[in-house]
Scaffold this motif. Structure first.
Motif, PDB file in Angstrom:
ATOM      1  N   ASN A   1       0.851  -1.187   0.000  1.00 27.49           N
ATOM      2  CA  ASN A   1       0.000   0.000   0.000  1.00 27.49           C
ATOM      3  C   ASN A   1       0.889   1.240   0.000  1.00 27.49           C
TER       4      ASN A   1
ATOM      5  N   LYS B   1      -0.052   3.373 -13.157  1.00 27.73           N
ATOM      6  CA  LYS B   1      -0.537   3.363 -11.767  1.00 27.73           C
ATOM      7  C   LYS B   1       0.485   2.731 -10.825  1.00 27.73           C
TER       8      LYS B   1
ATOM      9  N   PRO C   1       2.880  -1.070  -7.425  1.00 27.41           N
ATOM     10  CA  PRO C   1       1.571  -0.477  -7.736  1.00 27.41           C
ATOM     11  C   PRO C   1       1.146   0.531  -6.673  1.00 27.41           C
ATOM     12  N   GLN C   2       0.567   1.646  -7.133  1.00 25.60           N
ATOM     13  CA  GLN C   2       0.139   2.718  -6.222  1.00 25.60           C
ATOM     14  C   GLN C   2      -1.382   2.778  -6.099  1.00 25.60           C
ATOM     15  N   THR C   3      -2.046   1.693  -6.424  1.00 22.47           N
ATOM     16  CA  THR C   3      -3.519   1.664  -6.453  1.00 22.47           C
ATOM     17  C   THR C   3      -4.132   1.302  -5.109  1.00 22.47           C
TER      18      THR C   3
ATOM     19  N   LEU D   1      -6.633  -3.177  -5.529  1.00 24.71           N
ATOM     20  CA  LEU D   1      -6.753  -2.869  -6.960  1.00 24.71           C
ATOM     21  C   LEU D   1      -5.426  -3.077  -7.691  1.00 24.71           C
ATOM     22  N   SER D   2      -4.518  -3.833  -7.100  1.00 20.45           N
ATOM     23  CA  SER D   2      -3.188  -4.046  -7.686  1.00 20.45           C
ATOM     24  C   SER D   2      -3.253  -4.547  -9.126  1.00 20.45           C
TER      25      SER D   2
ATOM     26  N   GLU E   1      -5.097  -3.722 -11.576  1.00 25.70           N
ATOM     27  CA  GLU E   1      -5.244  -2.693 -12.608  1.00 25.70           C
ATOM     28  C   GLU E   1      -3.870  -2.236 -13.095  1.00 25.70           C
ATOM     29  N   SER E   2      -2.971  -2.019 -12.156  1.00 25.05           N
ATOM     30  CA  SER E   2      -1.613  -1.601 -12.488  1.00 25.05           C
ATOM     31  C   SER E   2      -0.862  -2.709 -13.225  1.00 25.05           C
TER      32      SER E   2
ATOM     33  N   ASP F   1      -2.047  -3.166 -16.808  1.00 26.32           N
ATOM     34  CA  ASP F   1      -1.544  -2.080 -17.658  1.00 26.32           C
ATOM     35  C   ASP F   1      -0.108  -2.360 -18.101  1.00 26.32           C
TER      36      ASP F   1
ATOM     37  N   SER G   1      -7.020  -9.588  -7.213  1.00 22.21           N
ATOM     38  CA  SER G   1      -7.187  -8.516  -8.189  1.00 22.21           C
ATOM     39  C   SER G   1      -6.346  -8.776  -9.442  1.00 22.21           C
TER      40      SER G   1
ATOM     41  N   GLN H   1      -7.848  -9.442 -13.164  1.00 20.94           N
ATOM     42  CA  GLN H   1      -7.551  -8.527 -14.271  1.00 20.94           C
ATOM     43  C   GLN H   1      -6.848  -9.240 -15.429  1.00 20.94           C
TER      44      GLN H   1
END
Length: 196
Positions: free
Chosen positions: A9, A43, A61-63, A67-68, A70-71, A74, A116, A120
């Motif tokens: 986090n 992200k 990841p900075q989400t 929500l890791s 998503e990064s 990407d 997550s 994804q």
């Protein structure tokens, strides 16, 4: 080319917590290999370099944890890599504190960051390095994973993060099977068969 992702986090509030051992491992890998993880894209905070002729992306990841994926998605899509070249480092409550487990693939277990990522990517066929943080006997799980280590655990976890970094380097340089033979903790954790 490898994308190496440590889960955690963002923010000072979470520095040194159980959930951030993935970030800690990325920081150590960056230090050991003279890389700076200070660019912001996908992200994530990330840095680039080369080991053993392989291009390496180190990423945090900075989400926030849940929500890791998503990064990670990407990055995988942008760099067009096969998921076997994605390595994810994360904390695992189903392993005793200090136990290290490298796996070719597997389920997310109870880890929301991994859930997550698998959601994804729509697959779980990527290497992972699991760092045991132990399970609380009574404490609230969310408070436990976002809390710090005890005085007794700190040297154990420092050593384990170092081993995790060495294991990741070994995966890149020598392959995952050699890394598993060398760095998987020999003693059987309580739930070893969970995601074989």
């Amino acid at each position: 080319m490898y994308i190496i992702v440590g889960l955690g986090n963002p923010g000072k509030r979470y520095d040194g917590t159980r959930h951030n051992v993935g970030f800690d491992t990325i920081d150590l890998l960056a230090h050991r290999n003279n890389l700076k993880v200070n660019k912001l894209k996908h992200k994530a905070l990330y840095g680039e370099g080369f080991w053993s002729g392989e291009k390496i992306i180190l990423a945090k990841p900075q989400t926030f944890m849940n929500l890791s994926g998503e990064s990670v998605r990407d990055m995988v899509e942008f760099y067009k890599i096969d998921t076997e070249k994605l390595i994810v480092i994360y904390d695992d409550i189903d392993l005793e504190a200090g136990v290290l487990r490298i796996r070719h693939k597997g389920s997310a277990g109870t880890h929301n960051g991994m859930k997550s990522i698998i959601y994804q990517l729509q697959e779980d066929d990527f290497p992972r390095v699991r760092i045991g943080i132990g399970k609380p006997a009574f404490a609230n799980l969310a408070s436990y994973v976002t809390g710090g280590f005890s005085k007794e655990e700190i040297p154990i976890m420092r050593e384990t993060v170092t081993k995790a970094a060495l294991a990741v380097e070994a995966i890149v340089k020598e392959g995952i099977d050699k890394a598993m033979n060398q760095y998987n903790t020999k003693k059987d954790p309580e739930k070893e068969t969970k995601d074989q």
